[in-house]
Motif scaffolding. Structure first.
Motif, mmCIF file in Angstrom:
data_model
loop_
_atom_site.group_PDB
_atom_site.id
_atom_site.type_symbol
_atom_site.label_atom_id
_atom_site.label_comp_id
_atom_site.label_asym_id
_atom_site.label_seq_id
_atom_site.Cartn_x
_atom_site.Cartn_y
_atom_site.Cartn_z
ATOM 1 N N SER A 237 0.809 -1.227 0.000
ATOM 2 C CA SER A 237 0.000 0.000 0.000
ATOM 3 C C SER A 237 0.837 1.268 0.000
ATOM 4 N N GLY A 238 2.090 1.163 0.440
ATOM 5 C CA GLY A 238 2.935 2.347 0.536
ATOM 6 C C GLY A 238 2.830 3.003 1.899
ATOM 7 N N ALA A 239 3.665 4.030 2.125
ATOM 8 C CA ALA A 239 3.763 4.672 3.433
ATOM 9 C C ALA A 239 2.478 5.374 3.822
ATOM 10 N N SER A 240 2.226 5.409 5.130
ATOM 11 C CA SER A 240 1.079 6.148 5.654
ATOM 12 C C SER A 240 1.442 7.623 5.762
ATOM 13 N N ASN A 241 0.455 8.451 6.022
ATOM 14 C CA ASN A 241 0.695 9.888 6.135
ATOM 15 C C ASN A 241 -0.004 10.426 7.375
ATOM 16 N N PRO A 242 0.728 10.907 8.382
ATOM 17 C CA PRO A 242 2.185 10.978 8.441
ATOM 18 C C PRO A 242 2.807 9.602 8.643
ATOM 19 N N PRO A 243 4.116 9.460 8.373
ATOM 20 C CA PRO A 243 4.758 8.145 8.502
ATOM 21 C C PRO A 243 4.784 7.672 9.949
ATOM 22 N N ASP A 244 4.604 6.370 10.143
ATOM 23 C CA ASP A 244 4.676 5.793 11.480
ATOM 24 C C ASP A 244 6.014 5.075 11.644
ATOM 25 N N LEU A 245 6.184 4.369 12.763
ATOM 26 C CA LEU A 245 7.458 3.693 13.018
ATOM 27 C C LEU A 245 7.767 2.648 11.949
#
Length: 462
Positions: A237-245
């Motif tokens: 899915s790709g990175a979340s926004n904002p990025p998590d750990l």
């Protein structure tokens, strides 16, 4: 057991005027006694003289040395780090849950993982994760607001709050895994797998199975499968926004070699953060609330500070520096009730510690609980006194080790401290916590230093 003469004891206040502590033993336990004590409460393995002596040596199956002197601790944790790896017992206990993550990795394997993960916990990234902590603090305050005038187990409440934080910052709200099931698996693991085995006490080889751990590993295996599935889904899915750990670790690379973590390495390190990250902070908060209820004057002063700074809102990362007393309460709580109250190492090379000969294979015990209550290092060591940390830089290194020290100091220390101050200040600004007669918690160390029976306090609006 060799003993060092104890210094003259200062006059101490009556026990009932001190917060709860564990009565340490005054006679040798032997192998069977050590096993029973370790199964019941690891703190009971510490002799009372450990709060007076710099080092003790003995044999219970294997030769062991219990070290309480800051210079020797610096030698073990910093100067000769490679010669004192994590003990085999530590790896046996934690390995089933966190695999080969950086907490138990050694040598080059540890170095590259640490270099890769270190940027994740910079001040900038930790501050960016603070809104999750503030949201959990607000949710905890809302739950307590529905329980005003009632008795509440604050340990259970803090576990809920900190698990919300760690699941949100690790897997962006927990999408892809069942929070409740993961939490239950961790509870079963700590309650069963993490207990001391007689085979640990007598120094049996690591390859010999420990039956209790074989019976309680199912939940952890299921948790690993859930984590694997979440990592696979994130790669798609790709990175979340904002990025998590998870995003930050996936993007990270060893600055020296460019190596990135595999899915298995990502899983093991994320499970390390989940297992350790919420449990230790929940314990710090629960014990801090107990101590505030124990000393209403300190609680009132901290409430006044929090109310002045927050003006009715939830604490944020920007408020942490303006809450010095709240931070002092957290620091003093970590002194009296360090979550990691008992560490161990295995000597890899011949050495000498404070005049004692150390042979390869000897077990080196670091009783942080005893170090933090040592009569030569702390005045009235069993007394609750947050002012000890009014000038934190004045506290000598290696006599205060709630997060360890040296190159392997806890990588999540700033994360944990920020979370603890945000949650504690928010709750103290809105509620008054009162101790219940006859309901003092008992400090019991299994894997972490837990309050047996919970932290039951009356909760009222401030």
């Amino acid at each position: 057991m060799e003993r060092t003469a104890a210094p003259h004891r200062r006059h101490m206040p009556p026990t009932e005027l001190l917060p709860v502590q564990v009565p340490l033993h005054r006679a040798p336990l032997g192998i069977w006694g050590s096993f029973r004590a370790g199964r019941r409460n690891l703190l009971e393995l510490i002799p009372e003289i450990a709060t007076h002596a710099p080092i003790l040596s003995g044999r219970t199956g294997k030769r062991w040395h219990m070290v309480m002197e800051p210079g020797a601790l610096r030698h073990i944790l910093r100067d000769r780090l490679e010669d004192y790896p994590k003990s085999e017992v530590t790896k046996l206990v934690l390995g089933p849950a966190i695999g080969k993550g950086m907490f138990v990795a050694e040598g080059a394997d540890w170095h590259w993982q640490r270099r890769t993960a270190a940027p994740v916990f910079t001040h900038r990234n930790v501050s960016a994760l603070a809104p999750v902590m503030s949201a959990a603090a607000e949710a905890a305050a809302a739950r307590l607001g529905q329980a005003t005038g009632q008795n509440v187990d604050l340990f259970e409440e803090m576990v809920t709050a900190t698990f919300e934080v760690i699941s949100d910052v690790t897997f962006s709200g927990g999408a892809g895994f069942d929070r409740t099931e993961v939490h239950r698996a961790i509870e079963r693991y700590i309650g069963g797998t993490a207990r001391v085995s007689l085979l640990d006490v007598i120094g049996a080889p690591a390859w010999l199975p420990r039956p209790g751990r074989m019976l309680t590993g199912g939940g952890i295996r299921d948790t690993k499968k859930l984590a694997d599935a979440a990592i696979k889904a994130r790669r798609q899915s790709g990175a979340s926004n904002p990025p998590d750990l998870l995003d930050l670790l996936m993007e990270g690379a060893d600055p020296e070699t460019g190596q990135q973590m595999s899915n298995e390495e990502l899983r093991d390190n994320l499970l390390t953060f989940i297992v350790a990250g919420h449990e230790t902070t929940a314990l710090t908060l629960a014990w801090a609330l107990y101590l505030c209820a124990f000393d209403p004057a300190v609680q009132a002063a901290a409430r006044a500070e929090a109310q002045s700074v927050l003006q009715g809102r939830t604490a944020t990362a920007q408020d942490v520096g303006a809450l010095p007393l709240t931070r002092q309460i957290v620091d003093e709580t970590l002194r009296l009730y360090p979550p990691a109250a008992f560490l161990s190492r295995t000597a890899r090379a011949k050495d000498r510690l404070l005049g004692r000969e150390v042979q390869p294979g000897d077990t080196i015990l670091l009783p942080i609980y005893a170090l933090h209550r040592h009569h030569a290092l702390w005045p009235d060591p069993n007394r609750f006194d947050p002012s000890r940390f009014a000038a934190p830089r004045a506290v000598p290194r290696f006599q205060y080790l709630p997060f360890g020290d040296g190159p392997r100091i806890c990588i999540g220390m700033s994360f944990a401290l920020q979370e603890a101050v945000i949650v504690l200040a928010t709750l103290l600004s809105r509620f008054r916590f009162t101790a219940l007669p006859g309901r003092a918690p008992k400090p019991v160390l299994i894997l972490t230093l837990r309050p047996e029976g919970g932290v039951c306090l009356r909760v009222d609006r401030a």
